[in-house]
Design a protein around this motif. Structure first.
Motif, mmCIF file in Angstrom:
data_model
loop_
_atom_site.group_PDB
_atom_site.id
_atom_site.type_symbol
_atom_site.label_atom_id
_atom_site.label_comp_id
_atom_site.label_asym_id
_atom_site.label_seq_id
_atom_site.Cartn_x
_atom_site.Cartn_y
_atom_site.Cartn_z
ATOM 1 N N ARG A 94 73.848 51.248 62.085
ATOM 2 C CA ARG A 94 73.198 50.033 61.572
ATOM 3 C C ARG A 94 73.442 49.843 60.073
ATOM 4 N NH1 ARG A 94 72.551 47.246 66.094
ATOM 5 N NH2 ARG A 94 71.630 48.542 67.685
ATOM 6 N N ALA A 95 72.481 49.307 59.360
ATOM 7 C CA ALA A 95 72.657 48.957 57.948
ATOM 8 C C ALA A 95 72.888 50.188 57.076
ATOM 9 C CB ALA A 95 71.446 48.181 57.440
ATOM 10 N N THR A 96 72.248 51.291 57.426
ATOM 11 C CA THR A 96 72.438 52.518 56.651
ATOM 12 C C THR A 96 73.896 52.958 56.692
ATOM 13 O OG1 THR A 96 70.191 53.188 57.216
ATOM 14 C CG2 THR A 96 71.671 54.901 56.380
ATOM 15 N N GLY A 97 74.516 52.866 57.855
ATOM 16 C CA GLY A 97 75.914 53.238 57.988
ATOM 17 C C GLY A 97 76.831 52.321 57.204
ATOM 18 N N LEU A 98 76.547 51.016 57.236
ATOM 19 C CA LEU A 98 77.368 50.071 56.492
ATOM 20 C C LEU A 98 77.259 50.295 54.988
ATOM 21 C CD1 LEU A 98 76.841 46.764 58.484
ATOM 22 C CD2 LEU A 98 78.859 48.226 58.455
ATOM 23 N N LEU A 99 76.048 50.518 54.510
ATOM 24 C CA LEU A 99 75.855 50.777 53.081
ATOM 25 C C LEU A 99 76.506 52.090 52.659
ATOM 26 C CD1 LEU A 99 72.179 49.581 52.645
ATOM 27 C CD2 LEU A 99 74.242 48.493 51.766
ATOM 28 N N THR A 100 76.399 53.104 53.502
ATOM 29 C CA THR A 100 77.024 54.385 53.201
ATOM 30 C C THR A 100 78.538 54.266 53.197
ATOM 31 O OG1 THR A 100 75.142 55.531 54.198
ATOM 32 C CG2 THR A 100 77.169 56.797 53.908
ATOM 33 N N ALA A 101 79.088 53.540 54.172
ATOM 34 C CA ALA A 101 80.543 53.355 54.236
ATOM 35 C C ALA A 101 81.040 52.570 53.023
ATOM 36 C CB ALA A 101 80.927 52.641 55.531
ATOM 37 N N ALA A 102 80.326 51.526 52.634
ATOM 38 C CA ALA A 102 80.730 50.736 51.473
ATOM 39 C C ALA A 102 80.648 51.566 50.197
ATOM 40 C CB ALA A 102 79.853 49.486 51.349
ATOM 41 N N ALA A 103 79.583 52.325 50.057
ATOM 42 C CA ALA A 103 79.452 53.187 48.877
ATOM 43 C C ALA A 103 80.545 54.253 48.862
ATOM 44 C CB ALA A 103 78.070 53.837 48.847
ATOM 45 N N SER A 104 80.886 54.782 50.017
ATOM 46 C CA SER A 104 81.945 55.790 50.104
ATOM 47 C C SER A 104 83.292 55.210 49.695
ATOM 48 C CB SER A 104 82.045 56.351 51.528
ATOM 49 O OG SER A 104 80.846 56.968 51.899
ATOM 50 N N GLY B 91 87.141 54.813 43.265
ATOM 51 C CA GLY B 91 86.934 55.134 41.859
ATOM 52 C C GLY B 91 87.490 56.504 41.493
ATOM 53 N N LEU B 92 87.284 57.480 42.378
ATOM 54 C CA LEU B 92 87.834 58.806 42.126
ATOM 55 C C LEU B 92 89.358 58.792 42.155
ATOM 56 C CD1 LEU B 92 85.380 61.084 44.145
ATOM 57 C CD2 LEU B 92 85.600 60.902 41.662
ATOM 58 N N ALA B 93 89.931 58.030 43.074
ATOM 59 C CA ALA B 93 91.389 57.926 43.142
ATOM 60 C C ALA B 93 91.940 57.257 41.882
ATOM 61 C CB ALA B 93 91.804 57.146 44.384
ATOM 62 N N ALA B 94 91.296 56.191 41.431
ATOM 63 C CA ALA B 94 91.731 55.523 40.204
ATOM 64 C C ALA B 94 91.577 56.438 38.994
ATOM 65 C CB ALA B 94 90.937 54.237 39.994
ATOM 66 N N THR B 95 90.506 57.212 38.951
ATOM 67 C CA THR B 95 90.301 58.161 37.857
ATOM 68 C C THR B 95 91.379 59.245 37.874
ATOM 69 O OG1 THR B 95 87.920 57.775 37.944
ATOM 70 C CG2 THR B 95 88.658 59.785 36.835
ATOM 71 N N LEU B 96 91.708 59.739 39.064
ATOM 72 C CA LEU B 96 92.745 60.767 39.177
ATOM 73 C C LEU B 96 94.109 60.233 38.736
ATOM 74 C CD1 LEU B 96 93.553 63.618 40.162
ATOM 75 C CD2 LEU B 96 94.001 62.572 42.389
ATOM 76 N N VAL B 97 94.450 59.023 39.162
ATOM 77 C CA VAL B 97 95.735 58.441 38.766
ATOM 78 C C VAL B 97 95.759 58.182 37.264
ATOM 79 C CG1 VAL B 97 97.225 56.419 39.052
ATOM 80 C CG2 VAL B 97 96.200 57.481 41.047
#
Length: 102
Positions: free
Chosen positions: A43-53, A59-65
């Motif tokens: 439900r909504a918890t999964g969607l919010l978690t997926a979007a945050a992930s 962001g981590l990939a951009a920081t690493l590059v």
């Protein structure tokens, strides 16, 4: 109908143009299936978690590059890659990962 003429700027091959549109549509369907499966299961918890992930991993990939100063290498690879790779192969790989996750 101008949308279907956009790939003429990238390649003259009608086969690559067709496969590019096919791969793009398949990617959209696969992403939609994945989002629907996440929504149905968590439900909504999964969607919010997926979007945050997605935001955190991006962001981590951009920081690493940025940290490794690899932006020029990344852009040159994208520019030098063949249209078949960027228009067909990469979307099909992402779609396969999404379908597998679904």
């Amino acid at each position: 109908m101008r949308m279907f003429g956009i790939l003429r700027f990238v390649t003259d091959s009608s086969v690559v143009q067709f496969l590019g549109f096919f791969a793009t549509m398949l990617l959209i369907v696969a992403l939609s299936m994945l989002v629907g499966a996440i929504q149905h299961r968590w439900r909504a918890t999964g969607l919010l978690t997926a979007a945050a992930s997605v935001v955190v991993i991006g962001g981590l990939a951009a920081t690493l590059v940025t940290w490794t100063r690899s932006w020029s290498s990344l852009w040159s690879w994208i520019v030098d890659a063949s249209p078949t790779t960027t228009l067909v192969v990469l979307p099909l790989l992402v779609a396969a990962v999404c379908v597998g996750a679904t």
